[in-house]
Scaffold this motif. Structure first.
Motif: not given
Lengths: 172, 229
Positions: B9, B187, B192, B195-196
């Motif tokens: 992750i 990343v 993943a 998700r930011m």
């Protein structure tokens, strides 16, 4: 649920994350006050002048530090920046336990994820006997986690992020 | 791969596209600690640590800061989706012109005397947080030719245990600079990465005054819960 990924702290965290007296770690109980100083260098041996260190440790009695109240910093927790020359300074109390140690997290520009390590304020054989260190108990690299006593209550611990003498960092 | 393999992750320490990693990434093998070694209780930040107004970045000058005012709301959760309550959230960011209130920022964009770009708050009993701020600008950096950072807000989360400690960056939906940003793209997993990115949440804004954005943060699971909670 899936975790949010880590990102670098970048070069401009100072005002945002600076805590008043972040480098003076307090506890609920009396203990021997100590000073830990050191310097962080990169793979070229140059100082890392824009890092942040966080420390977390047991109380002088060897327990989880008791909660604080009011506007105080949490007991047992320190947060300091390195100076331009890569040095840092933390005032704290000697942690209790069989192998007194301080857990360290290092954040900096160029670190996409914090580095975790630990400094022992005890003789190397005590660090070697710590079950946490079992995988490197016989390695010469263990000594990178042991501070040097330089005077009464004064310890020196340097960190090398990369290359010869590289500090042991933890997988997590 | 077995169940002991940690999911990828987080970014790797060495990501050559982000030049600053070249000399700061460890080369030796990382030490595998006994299972659960970092899952110990963490620091307890007392409520008085945060003062009223610390979560509103727009009220600390003589007048309102320049820029697009926004409300940022979200939840702090653990890996099981449980709220992480009474936990410190710290943010910092550039102003609307893309300049940090920081002596090291030499970008030729104006400082805003009414905006320092620093905020802190605690999550409530539902793990929710709320900030009022302005949308940060993009800014150039020297990583590679024509390098510009996408708009972002830095987040620092203490969680309940050292294993949950996280520093990350929140991005904005539809930002064309995400595609060329090595920090974001470090990343490995595209899901993943996403998700930011915050999402537009108009109803969380202030009608006629501020746009709303939503950003949930998920920390690692921890068995440790602070005493008394």
């Amino acid at each position: 649920m899936d975790r949010t990924p880590s990102q670098t702290i970048g070069p401009f965290f100072h005002e945002g994350l600076r805590w008043r007296d972040g480098g003076k770690v307090a506890f609920a109980e009396e203990g021997k006050r100590i000073v830990l100083t050191g310097r962080i260098v990169d793979g070229a041996g140059d100082p890392v002048g824009d890092a942040m260190l966080e420390t977390w440790q047991q109380s002088p009695r060897g327990t989880v530090p008791a909660a604080t109240s009011g506007a105080k910093n949490p007991h047992g927790f320190g947060r300091v920046e390195t100076s331009k020359d890569g040095t840092f300074r933390i005032e704290t109390s000697m942690p209790g336990g069989a192998a007194p140690c301080i857990d360290i997290a290092i954040f900096a520009r160029g670190l996409l994820k914090a580095l975790r390590t630990r400094v022992y304020l005890a003789a190397q054989d005590k660090a070697r006997a710590d079950p946490m260190m079992s995988a490197i108990a016989s390695s010469p690299r263990l000594k990178t986690l042991v501070a040097t006593a330089t005077g009464d209550g004064e310890f020196r611990w340097d960190v090398r992020l990369q290359g010869e003498g590289e500090t042991v960092f933890f997988a997590f | 791969m077995n169940d002991m393999t940690p999911p990828t992750i987080d970014p790797p320490y060495l990501y050559p596209g982000y030049r600053s990693t070249l000399l700061r990434s460890p080369k030796e093998k990382l030490l595998e600690l006994p299972r659960g070694a970092l899952d110990v209780p963490g620091p307890l930040v007392p409520k008085g640590f945060v003062r009223d107004g610390d979560n509103d970045l727009t009220i600390h000058g003589k007048s309102a800061p320049l820029g697009e005012k926004m409300v940022l709301v979200g939840r702090l959760l653990d890996a099981d989706g449980r709220p992480i309550r009474d936990s410190l959230v710290e943010i910092w960011q550039a102003n609307a012109s893309g300049r940090y209130h920081h002596p090291g920022d030499t970008h030729d964009a104006p400082l805003d005397p009414n905006f320092h770009g620093i905020g802190r708050t605690f999550t409530n009993a539902q793990g929710e947080y709320r900030f009022v701020t302005v949308k940060p600008g993009s800014y150039p950096w020297r990583n590679h030719p024509f390098a510009w950072r996408p708009q972002h807000i830095h987040f620092s989360l203490l969680g309940n245990a050292p294993v949950q400690r996280l520093v990350t960056q929140m991005y904005f939906p539809g930002d064309p600079l995400l595609d060329i940003d090595p920090v974001y793209n470090s990343v490995p997993d595209p899901a993943a990465r996403k998700r930011m990115i915050s999402s537009l949440a108009l109803e969380s804004g202030i009608e006629g005054i501020a746009l709303g954005y939503h950003f949930d943060i998920v920390l690692a699971g921890a068995k440790s819960t602070p005493l008394g909670i």
